[in-house]
Design an enzyme around this catalytic site. Structure first.
Site, mmCIF file in Angstrom:
data_model
loop_
_atom_site.group_PDB
_atom_site.id
_atom_site.type_symbol
_atom_site.label_atom_id
_atom_site.label_comp_id
_atom_site.label_asym_id
_atom_site.label_seq_id
_atom_site.Cartn_x
_atom_site.Cartn_y
_atom_site.Cartn_z
ATOM 1 N N GLU A 45 0.886 -1.386 0.024
ATOM 2 C CA GLU A 45 0.026 -0.014 0.111
ATOM 3 C C GLU A 45 0.923 1.268 0.087
ATOM 4 O O GLU A 45 1.821 1.302 0.690
ATOM 5 C CB GLU A 45 -0.978 -0.060 1.341
ATOM 6 C CG GLU A 45 -1.835 1.192 1.491
ATOM 7 C CD GLU A 45 -2.550 1.042 2.657
ATOM 8 O OE1 GLU A 45 -3.544 1.971 3.016
ATOM 9 O OE2 GLU A 45 -2.223 0.384 3.719
ATOM 10 N N LYS A 132 -9.109 3.541 -2.591
ATOM 11 C CA LYS A 132 -9.419 2.978 -1.057
ATOM 12 C C LYS A 132 -10.771 3.774 -0.834
ATOM 13 O O LYS A 132 -10.785 4.880 -0.825
ATOM 14 C CB LYS A 132 -8.276 3.262 -0.135
ATOM 15 C CG LYS A 132 -8.412 2.632 1.317
ATOM 16 C CD LYS A 132 -7.259 2.687 2.047
ATOM 17 C CE LYS A 132 -7.207 1.981 3.394
ATOM 18 N NZ LYS A 132 -6.021 2.315 4.123
ATOM 19 N N CYS A 166 -5.709 -2.949 2.609
ATOM 20 C CA CYS A 166 -5.651 -2.714 4.040
ATOM 21 C C CYS A 166 -6.884 -2.910 4.763
ATOM 22 O O CYS A 166 -7.380 -4.060 4.595
ATOM 23 C CB CYS A 166 -4.920 -1.267 4.260
ATOM 24 S SG CYS A 166 -4.032 -1.062 5.971
#
Length: 312
Positions: A45, A132, A166
Site C-alpha cells: 500500500e 481506497k 489494508c
C-alpha cells in the site's frame, strides 16, 4: 486459463517522498522477481511515494499548524497523477520484464490525495485502478474517499485479478462484492504489519476460495528524510513497519511468509486448479449463498460533487 501462476510479493520500504528513487526500487524488485520466472508482482500500500507512518501533520481537533501544512505540501507534491509520466514509467517496467504489476500509489487528483492501487499489464498498459473506499482513522486527514466506480476485477491468462487495500479487507460487504465479481487472485496491499494480519488473509482466502497475496512494507526511519517528524523518533534503525507479507491458498494454507523485520521477495507457484477444488464445498456467491434471504446492492456510479448540464 493457465494452470499455474508464478506470483511474487515484494516486502521493502519506499524511498519516502522520492518518486525517482522509489521507482528504482520497484524496477530492482521486479527484475529480481522476473529472474525467478514470476508473472505477477504485488507491491505494498502507498508504496509510491510513501505511507507516512508516524506523522500527525500538526493536526488536533480544531487546530492545524503551519508545520503540518508544510508536511502535507511535501506529501502532495510527491504524489502522482493517474495516468501520468510516472505510471508510464511503471508501464515500461512491466513491459520490459513481461509482468503484471499491482502497486499502491498516492494519487493526486485536483486538490485531494487518494490511496490507490494501480494495475499494469505485461504490454505496459495501465489497465485500471482501485481507490481506497474508507481510509482508516488519521488517514482520513490526508486521503479522500474512493467511490464505487473503481472496484475493478480484471481478466488475465491466469484468472480474475483484483485488489482490496489494508483495512478495507475488514469490510465484509466489500469482500462480498469482490467475490461476486469472481476475483481469483485477490491482492491485499497493506500497511498493517501486526502478526494478526495473516489470520485475516487466511480467512479471506477460505471465504472467497481465492489466492490472497498480501504485501506490506519493511520500513525503517532511515528510509525517510532527516526532517521526517515521526512520533517513533529519529533513530535510523527504528522500524516503522515490520512487514508480514504472505501468500495464501484458497483453503487457507500459507504458501509463503509471513516474514518480519527484513526485506524480502516472496515468490511461489500457485496451482490454479486449487480455485475449483476450493469451490467444491463452498461458494459464497453460488451454491452456499441464500439470495432469498440476503442480498447486497452495490453502487458503482462515480460520485462527483458537481454536475454540469449542457446548455441547449
Amino acid at each position: 486459463m493457465e494452470h499455474v501462476l508464478r506470483a511474487a510479493v515484494v516486502q521493502t520500504g519506499s524511498a519516502m517522498f522520492d518518486v525517482e528513487r522509489t521507482l528504482a526500487k520497484v524496477e530492482q524488485n521486479v527484475v529480481a522477481a522476473s529472474r525467478q520466472d514470476s508473472q505477477l508482482v504485488v507491491f505494498p500500500e502507498a508504496f509510491l511515494p510513501a505511507y507516512p507512518k508516524g506523522l500527525h501533520f500538526g493536526a488536533s481537533v480544531g487546530e492545524r499548524t503551519p508545520e503540518g501544512r508544510e508536511e502535507y505540501r511535501r506529501y502532495f507534491d510527491s504524489a502522482i497523477e493517474v495516468p501520468s509520466v510516472w505510471t508510464n514509467r511503471l508501464g515500461e517496467i512491466a513491459c520490459d520484464l513481461k509482468q503484471y504489476l499491482v502497486i499502491g500509489v498516492i494519487e493526486r487528483d485536483g486538490g485531494t490525495l487518494y490511496c490507490t492501487v494501480i494495475f499494469l499489464a505485461p504490454d505496459g498498459m495501465l489497465v485500471g485502478k482501485h481507490r481506497k473506499l474508507m481510509p482508516t482513522a488519521a488517514e482520513r486527514l490526508i486521503w479522500g474517499f474512493g467511490d464505487g466506480s473503481t472496484l475493478p476485477v480484471f481478466d488475465t491468462p491466469f484468472g480474475r485479478l483484483g485488489a482490496v487495500i489494508c483495512w478495507e479487507n475488514y469490510m465484509p460487504l466489500l469482500r462480498m462484492a469482490m467475490y461476486a465479481k469472481g476475483v481469483q487472485i485477490y491482492c491485499a496491499p497493506t500497511a498493517d504489519s501486526r502478526p494478526t494480519w495473516v489470520s485475516s488473509m487466511q480467512h479471506i482466502a477460505m471465504e472467497g476460495r481465492c489466492f490472497v497475496l498480501s504485501a506490506c512494507q519493511h520500513l525503517r526511519r532511515s528510509d525517510a528524510p532527516e526532517s521526517y517528524a515521526a512520533v517513533q523518533g529519529n533513530d535510523p534503525d527504528t522500524i516503522l513497519m515490520r512487514g508480514g507479507s504472505c501468500i495464501v491458498a484458497p483453503l487457507g494454507a500459507v504458501l509463503a511468509g509471513p516474514l518480519f523485520d527484513e526485506d524480502a521477495l516472496l515468490v511461489h507457484e500457485l496451482d490454479l486448479g486449487d480455485l475449483a477444488r476450493g469451490k467444491f464445498d463452498f461458494d459464497v456467491v453460488g451454491h452456499y449463498a441464500r439470495p432469498d434471504i440476503f442480498r447486497l446492492h452495490v453502487n458503482e456510479e462515480a460520485s462527483a460533487p458537481v454536475h454540469f448540464e449542457q446548455k441547449r
